[in-house]
Motif scaffolding. Structure first.
Motif, PDB file in Angstrom:
ATOM      1  N   LEU A 172      48.087  79.187  45.813  1.00 49.43           N
ATOM      2  CA  LEU A 172      47.832  78.992  44.037  1.00 49.43           C
ATOM      3  C   LEU A 172      48.391  77.672  43.635  1.00 49.43           C
ATOM      4  N   ASN A 173      49.510  77.218  44.262  1.00 46.10           N
ATOM      5  CA  ASN A 173      50.157  75.574  44.004  1.00 46.10           C
ATOM      6  C   ASN A 173      51.113  76.210  42.914  1.00 46.10           C
ATOM      7  N   LEU A 174      51.811  77.433  42.987  1.00 44.87           N
ATOM      8  CA  LEU A 174      52.988  77.774  42.139  1.00 44.87           C
ATOM      9  C   LEU A 174      54.124  77.874  42.806  1.00 44.87           C
ATOM     10  N   THR A 175      54.485  76.620  43.812  1.00 44.65           N
ATOM     11  CA  THR A 175      55.539  76.751  44.681  1.00 44.65           C
ATOM     12  C   THR A 175      57.049  76.780  44.000  1.00 44.65           C
ATOM     13  N   ARG A 176      56.833  75.925  42.741  1.00 44.72           N
ATOM     14  CA  ARG A 176      58.293  75.684  42.168  1.00 44.72           C
ATOM     15  C   ARG A 176      58.663  76.941  41.319  1.00 44.72           C
ATOM     16  N   LEU A 177      57.731  77.592  40.750  1.00 47.68           N
ATOM     17  CA  LEU A 177      57.957  79.129  40.388  1.00 47.68           C
ATOM     18  C   LEU A 177      58.261  79.973  41.400  1.00 47.68           C
ATOM     19  N   GLY A 178      57.702  79.722  42.275  1.00 44.52           N
ATOM     20  CA  GLY A 178      57.951  80.846  43.548  1.00 44.52           C
ATOM     21  C   GLY A 178      59.385  80.496  44.056  1.00 44.52           C
ATOM     22  N   LEU A 179      59.795  79.294  44.111  1.00 47.33           N
ATOM     23  CA  LEU A 179      61.273  79.276  44.565  1.00 47.33           C
ATOM     24  C   LEU A 179      62.246  79.785  43.593  1.00 47.33           C
ATOM     25  N   ILE A 180      62.202  79.889  42.413  1.00 45.94           N
ATOM     26  CA  ILE A 180      62.991  80.388  41.464  1.00 45.94           C
ATOM     27  C   ILE A 180      63.214  81.638  41.601  1.00 45.94           C
ATOM     28  N   LEU A 181      61.764  82.474  41.585  1.00 49.58           N
ATOM     29  CA  LEU A 181      61.776  83.680  41.991  1.00 49.58           C
ATOM     30  C   LEU A 181      62.227  84.186  43.040  1.00 49.58           C
ATOM     31  N   LEU A 182      62.018  83.571  44.159  1.00 48.73           N
ATOM     32  CA  LEU A 182      62.527  83.915  45.487  1.00 48.73           C
ATOM     33  C   LEU A 182      64.057  83.919  45.404  1.00 48.73           C
ATOM     34  N   LEU A 183      64.670  82.951  44.795  1.00 49.50           N
ATOM     35  CA  LEU A 183      66.305  82.950  44.591  1.00 49.50           C
ATOM     36  C   LEU A 183      66.408  84.078  43.890  1.00 49.50           C
ATOM     37  N   LEU A 184      66.031  84.429  42.978  1.00 47.52           N
ATOM     38  CA  LEU A 184      66.520  85.441  42.070  1.00 47.52           C
ATOM     39  C   LEU A 184      66.388  86.933  42.817  1.00 47.52           C
ATOM     40  N   GLN A 185      65.319  87.047  43.506  1.00 47.52           N
ATOM     41  CA  GLN A 185      64.916  88.323  44.416  1.00 47.52           C
ATOM     42  C   GLN A 185      65.937  88.558  45.556  1.00 47.52           C
ATOM     43  N   TYR A 186      66.096  87.312  46.366  1.00 53.26           N
ATOM     44  CA  TYR A 186      66.948  87.405  47.483  1.00 53.26           C
ATOM     45  C   TYR A 186      68.409  87.490  47.004  1.00 53.26           C
ATOM     46  N   LEU A 187      68.758  87.001  45.831  1.00 56.36           N
ATOM     47  CA  LEU A 187      70.336  87.269  45.530  1.00 56.36           C
ATOM     48  C   LEU A 187      70.343  88.817  44.900  1.00 56.36           C
TER      49      LEU A 187
END
Length: 336
Positions: free
Chosen positions: A169-184
């Motif tokens: 869906l080309n939401l890669t920028r939002l996805g990066l921030i969300l993955l950072l929070l989730q993985y933390l």
């Protein structure tokens, strides 16, 4: 030369294009079917790295701890995920900082759809997809118990759904921030589990994880509402453009689709928080039950060890003797 081209197809991200900028041309990437070949290659790389971590780190620690089969399986799972989450957090943080996504939050929705990706962003997503796909055969290689398979399959499916959704869906920028929070948050949870398996009396890190988990959930929900609810509606309408790789982004032109996505996200986050609250309540209940049982056990032990009151002197042939050796007899009263 033919072999080199084939090798590049497996090793390097495909679909590179030259995008004109103010400083010249910039090489960026978009997604396509050839990405499946690259993902397949990195699935095998992930399997090899998984085996290396298991053989040279986790197995050596397990031999020292002498854990039960259930704890042994959970220890291996947490050990693998700690290594993965730590690597992903460092890598993801480096990407979002160097690309300026944290310093400029507007970049999360400006110029959407983000069809063209920097090399490090696309490579990160391909590796993430490869890791979670490699987790499927690992269920067999690690001989995971049947009771644990449904839970792990749900976890893998959710990660694949979110990562692939952000990528397509080309939401890669939002996805990066969300993955950072989730993985933390996940990193702290699995660290707490590893410490607990080595010392069952040490549960302090679970409290740290609880705080981090709540904070990351709040940030996650806020980012979803900010980007999808307020940011994307301000972007100019985008049409279907297969030549640019824009296959699905036009869906966000529809307010009904955006609201449906937000509703699903809110429901999912609410279910996650509900499970978290139930987990914490169960922990506190078990803790207080354990404390009360310990107090009762200590009180009963104290009563059992309380010394009994005995007569002064000692016994000899069934007769109580006084301390001076005489038999304590009652004195006869003289008649007047």
């Amino acid at each position: 030369q033919v072999t080199a081209k084939t090798a590049f197809l497996f090793i390097l991200p495909q679909y590179n294009v030259s995008v004109p900028t103010a400083d010249g041309e910039l090489v960026q990437y978009h997604y396509g079917l050839k990405d499946l070949v690259t993902i397949l290659f990195y699935i095998f790389i992930a399997i090899i790295l998984h085996a290396v971590v298991q053989e040279y780190a986790l197995d050596k620690i397990n031999r020292r701890l002498h854990l039960s089969k259930v704890k042994h399986s959970k220890f291996n799972e947490s050990g693998q995920l700690v290594a993965f989450h730590l690597t992903s957090v460092i890598w993801c943080l480096y990407v979002v900082v160097t690309e300026g996504y944290i310093s400029n939050p507007r970049s999360l929705w400006e110029n959407y759809p983000h069809v063209y990706l920097p090399y490090q962003v696309k490579f990160f997503y391909l590796c993430q997809l490869a890791y979670w796909l490699h987790a499927l055969p690992e269920l067999y290689f690690q001989k995971v118990r049947k009771e644990e398979i449904p839970r792990q399959l749900r976890c893998i499916a959710l990660y694949l759904l979110h990562i692939a959704g952000a990528y397509l869906l080309n939401l890669t920028r939002l996805g990066l921030i969300l993955l950072l929070l989730q993985y933390l948050a996940e990193f702290f949870f699995h660290i707490a589990r590893l410490v607990y398996f080595t010392d069952e009396n040490n549960e302090k890190l679970f409290n740290v994880w609880a705080v981090v988990f709540v904070v990351t959930r709040l940030f996650t929900l806020t980012l979803y509402i900010l980007v999808i609810g307020f940011g994307l509606p301000r972007v100019e309408s985008q049409a279907l453009d297969p030549e640019r790789g824009n296959f699905f982004s036009f869906l966000f032109n529809n307010i009904l689709f955006r609201m449906s996505v937000l509703l699903l996200v809110c429901l999912f986050q609410a279910s996650v928080m509900w499970r978290f609250i139930r987990f914490q309540l169960r922990r506190w209940r078990e803790y207080w039950n354990e404390q009360s049982s310990r107090k009762r056990a200590a009180a009963s032990t104290k009563q059992q060890t309380k010394p009994l009151k005995r007569d002064s002197g000692y016994h000899e042939n069934g007769v109580v003797k006084a301390e001076n050796g005489t038999s304590p007899r009652s004195k006869k009263l003289k008649s007047p």
